[in-house]
Scaffold this active site. Structure first.
Site, PDB file in Angstrom:
ATOM      1  N   HIS A 149      -3.881  -6.194   1.505  1.00 35.90           N
ATOM      2  CA  HIS A 149      -3.767  -6.402   2.956  1.00 35.90           C
ATOM      3  C   HIS A 149      -4.368  -7.753   3.294  1.00 35.90           C
ATOM      4  O   HIS A 149      -4.746  -8.507   2.417  1.00 35.90           O
ATOM      5  CB  HIS A 149      -4.537  -5.305   3.706  1.00 35.90           C
ATOM      6  CG  HIS A 149      -4.038  -3.931   3.441  1.00 35.90           C
ATOM      7  ND1 HIS A 149      -2.843  -3.452   3.930  1.00 35.90           N
ATOM      8  CD2 HIS A 149      -4.593  -2.916   2.736  1.00 35.90           C
ATOM      9  CE1 HIS A 149      -2.685  -2.203   3.541  1.00 35.90           C
ATOM     10  NE2 HIS A 149      -3.717  -1.845   2.813  1.00 35.90           N
ATOM     11  N   ARG A 196     -13.534   4.976  -3.621  1.00 33.37           N
ATOM     12  CA  ARG A 196     -12.426   4.296  -2.978  1.00 33.37           C
ATOM     13  C   ARG A 196     -12.499   2.808  -3.338  1.00 33.37           C
ATOM     14  O   ARG A 196     -13.576   2.243  -3.451  1.00 33.37           O
ATOM     15  CB  ARG A 196     -12.547   4.493  -1.467  1.00 33.37           C
ATOM     16  CG  ARG A 196     -11.259   4.300  -0.732  1.00 33.37           C
ATOM     17  CD  ARG A 196     -11.361   4.698   0.739  1.00 33.37           C
ATOM     18  NE  ARG A 196     -10.161   4.276   1.437  1.00 33.37           N
ATOM     19  CZ  ARG A 196      -9.076   5.029   1.612  1.00 33.37           C
ATOM     20  NH1 ARG A 196      -9.068   6.267   1.174  1.00 33.37           N
ATOM     21  NH2 ARG A 196      -8.016   4.559   2.233  1.00 33.37           N
ATOM     22  N   CYS A 212       0.820  -1.225   0.000  1.00 31.46           N
ATOM     23  CA  CYS A 212       0.000   0.000   0.000  1.00 31.46           C
ATOM     24  C   CYS A 212       0.852   1.272   0.000  1.00 31.46           C
ATOM     25  O   CYS A 212       1.443   1.615  -1.000  1.00 31.46           O
ATOM     26  CB  CYS A 212      -0.980  -0.048   1.163  1.00 31.46           C
ATOM     27  SG  CYS A 212      -2.432   1.007   0.930  1.00 31.46           S
TER      28      CYS A 212
END
Lengths: 440, 248
Positions: free
Chosen positions: B197, B130, B94
């Site tokens: 993640h 998002r 990220c």
């Protein structure tokens, strides 16, 4: 137009009420047609909003019960419908057709993220803020942004009662003129180091390293920074915390409680503070606090097969770690634990947070078995395995009812523990009630 | 006994999403194969001896953290380039991933300079939703063909024409929003950048083992295959995510 929407949605709510159903549907409808409908309610002057990442429901309910013990009429969202639609629904349920909520006090638990929107429509007399923790990032993005939004939405008239031991709360209130703080001073349970999270490491004011004389848990503690940022002067101090004897002192008052978890003592302090602001620190209030038991998965006990099964809601690493710390404080060993991990939206879709939990500590205490259940049962089992817990002590049973049943089959330990995420909670409670009743 | 050294950069700043779990998982899996692991946590002003490390890891953080450390990390740009060109293992998740590119353009149009080590840019557009949700990718790595996890980012990464992605999206978004873009992350030599993640290695222990074997190979170790471990939980956890998402 406002009146019509109010009347219409009130009618819908009446129908639902007659059917014996509560729901957020009236609130949803109201918001759809009139997003700022909250402006049009006439609320009691004594309106108190309560927020925190952990502890809102407990604190709001404790405040309510203490007020009711003093014979006041209180309207609250006791079941925890704390988003805007839920808040509207509660007001619709309790308002007349003119939008008047006739009560002595209005006590509303509010989700942190909802504050910016609701506070453009309602200006409460008080806002209680207990803590901010990293929680459900996939819903809420980042803490910094949220705190700025909340800060900007506060009206100067609202007196904020904040946790002086939380650097994030203190920072957020920096520019707010009407604020009062509380703190817990050093206790026998205070620690020199904490589970390392960013919030406890860096000063939110200047980003340098933050120092602590002691931590209570997570970033909650006695902090100070070379820039001058530190625990502010506090109006209420909690001291003489004695978990074993279920008591503490707040400003020379001895407080008794049914709780043994440290974090619940942090819920009692702002309850006391609000009562103090209304000159209601009296025998009735203190008795209400002493007898307060929320249940609903907050240190809720069931007697099953000669064991006491304690159920706790877990939502984030702080809550999970504090529950684990509690086991250490009561010196539990040969632990029997059931962890139910779901990942619906209300639980947090992403389960990465379980890797920020201190499961290694369980290993240090000694484990008999851990049953893992829920939608993400294998993920929690995996995390436990990487916390060096012996694989043969980890049992996976995805079906929650089966898992609760299995968990309660053998009567071995006198005390057992269940940690459950939000959406699994009522399923677990229902099964536990069944089993407890079958016993008796 | 073999020893491997992992540099965990800015562990105190970049630990937003349980990414520290990646280090734990690597360490545990190495220990079970009788490999000693030294974890070197290095933060601002503390980075040194990178050339002695076998692997570098950078996790994700909020914009605030990333801005703070970017200036510090820039001091080691050449060391990082050498590290990567020596085929040493780098894992970037990220924020760490975005930092290695040319720049990051935030939602307000501010351009934040990256390390300019790999040729890509990242852009966050206000009008683009998002990218949040479960993600599954196909890699070209025999030992770890499918990787699943969770993504949560507003930054869209556009790889330069010579760069290969980490994998091809099966479900989820990946580097950019929209079904026409199929790439996730970046792979250059043994430098892996990703938005995934979970943490990444939690459900993808075969990829963790792949990283360990790359490290051992770099150290001249001729072991072909690592001893098998009991990965029932990790594998089932991955299966659950795949089953939930493949129907979409």
């Amino acid at each position: 137009m406002n009146k019509i929407i109010l009347i219409l949605t009130k009618l819908i709510d009446l129908v639902l009420a007659k059917l014996g159903r509560g729901s957020s549907l009236p609130g949803l409808l109201a918001m759809k047609f009139k997003p700022d409908i909250l402006k049009y309610f006439k609320l009691p002057e004594k309106t108190i909003f309560v927020t925190a990442t952990n502890g809102k429901t407990t604190t709001a309910n404790m405040i309510t019960q203490a007020l009711e013990a003093n014979n006041f009429k209180v309207v609250n969202n006791s079941k925890g419908a704390n988003l805007e639609t839920g808040i509207i629904s509660v007001l619709l349920r309790n308002a007349n057709f003119k939008g008047q909520v006739k009560a002595d006090f209005l006590v509303i638990e509010i989700d942190e993220q909802t504050i910016p929107s609701v506070f453009t429509k309602i200006t409460p007399a008080y806002l209680v803020i207990n803590n901010f923790f990293r929680d459900q990032l996939d819903r809420y993005g980042e803490i910094d942004t949220l705190l700025n939004k909340i800060s900007e939405s506060l009206n100067n008239k609202t007196i904020v009662i904040g946790n002086g031991n939380d650097p994030l709360v203190v920072k957020m209130l920096k520019n707010h003129p009407s604020k009062l703080f509380y703190e817990m001073i050093k206790t026998p349970y205070s620690v020199a180091t904490t589970n390392q999270t960013r919030e406890s490491k860096f000063c939110p004011n200047c980003q340098r390293k933050l120092s602590y004389n002691y931590y209570h848990y997570a970033q909650i503690g006695h902090f100070n920074c070379q820039c001058g940022f530190k625990v502010p002067a506090t109006k209420w101090q909690a001291s003489n915390i004695d978990l074993k004897n279920y008591e503490m002192t707040i400003n020379n008052y001895q407080i008794h409680t049914k709780y043994q978890n440290l974090y619940n003592y942090f819920n009692i302090i702002p309850t006391f503070a609000i009562l103090d602001m209304y000159n209601l620190v009296n025998h009735k209030s203190l008795k209400a606090i002493q007898q307060f038991e929320l249940n609903d998965g907050r240190s809720e006990n069931y007697q099953i097969n000669k064991s006491t099964v304690t159920l706790n809601l877990v939502k984030n690493p702080v809550g999970m770690n504090e529950n684990i710390n509690h086991l250490a404080r009561i010196k539990a060993n040969e632990i029997e634990l059931l962890i139910v991990l779901n990942n619906f939206a209300a639980d947090s879709q992403d389960t990465s947070w379980i890797y920020d939990c201190d499961f290694e500590k369980l290993n240090e205490l000694g484990i008999k078995r851990i049953i893992c259940s829920g939608k993400r049962a294998y993920d929690i089992a995996n995390a436990l395995q990487y916390a060096t817990i012996c694989k043969n002590k980890i049992i996976v049973e995805e079906n929650i009812n089966e898992a609760v049943h299995k968990f309660n089959l053998q009567t071995t330990n006198e005390q057992k523990f269940i940690f459950s995420t939000y959406t699994a909670l009522q399923i677990v409670r229902k099964k536990l009630k069944e089993l407890a009743n079958a016993n008796n | 006994m073999q020893t491997i050294n992992i540099a965990w950069l800015y562990d105190d700043l970049l630990e937003l999403y349980g990414d520290s779990g990646n280090i734990k998982i690597l360490e545990q899996r190495a220990i079970k194969r009788n490999i000693k692991v030294n974890i070197h946590r290095m933060s601002i002003g503390q980075i040194k001896n990178l050339q002695e490390m076998d692997m570098i890891f950078l996790g994700g953080g909020s914009d605030l953290e990333q801005n703070i450390l970017a200036a510090d990390l820039a001091n080691y740009r050449q060391d990082l380039i050498d590290f990567i060109n020596n085929d040493k293992v780098v894992l970037l998740v990220c924020g760490g991933y975005q930092l290695f590119g040319n720049y990051y353009l935030d939602q307000n149009g501010h351009k934040i300079k990256g390390l300019e080590i790999l040729d890509f840019i990242s852009i966050a557009k206000k009008e683009t939703p998002r990218m949040i949700g479960y993600i599954g990718i196909e890699t070209s790595i025999d030992q770890a063909p499918i990787i699943v996890g969770f993504e949560n980012h507003s930054g869209q990464t556009i790889l330069g024409s010579t760069l290969k992605p980490f994998g091809k999206v099966i479900f989820g978004h990946g580097n950019q929003f929209g079904k026409q873009h199929q790439d996730e992350g970046v792979r250059f030599r043994n430098c892996f950048g990703t938005y995934i993640h979970g943490p990444l290695l939690a459900r993808n222990v075969d990829f963790a083992d792949y990283l360990i074997s790359l490290i051992l190979k770099n150290k001249g170790n001729t072991i072909q295959k690592l001893t098998e471990l009991n990965d029932e939980f990790a594998n089932k956890a991955r299966e659950v995510v795949i089953n939930e998402n493949q129907k979409k």
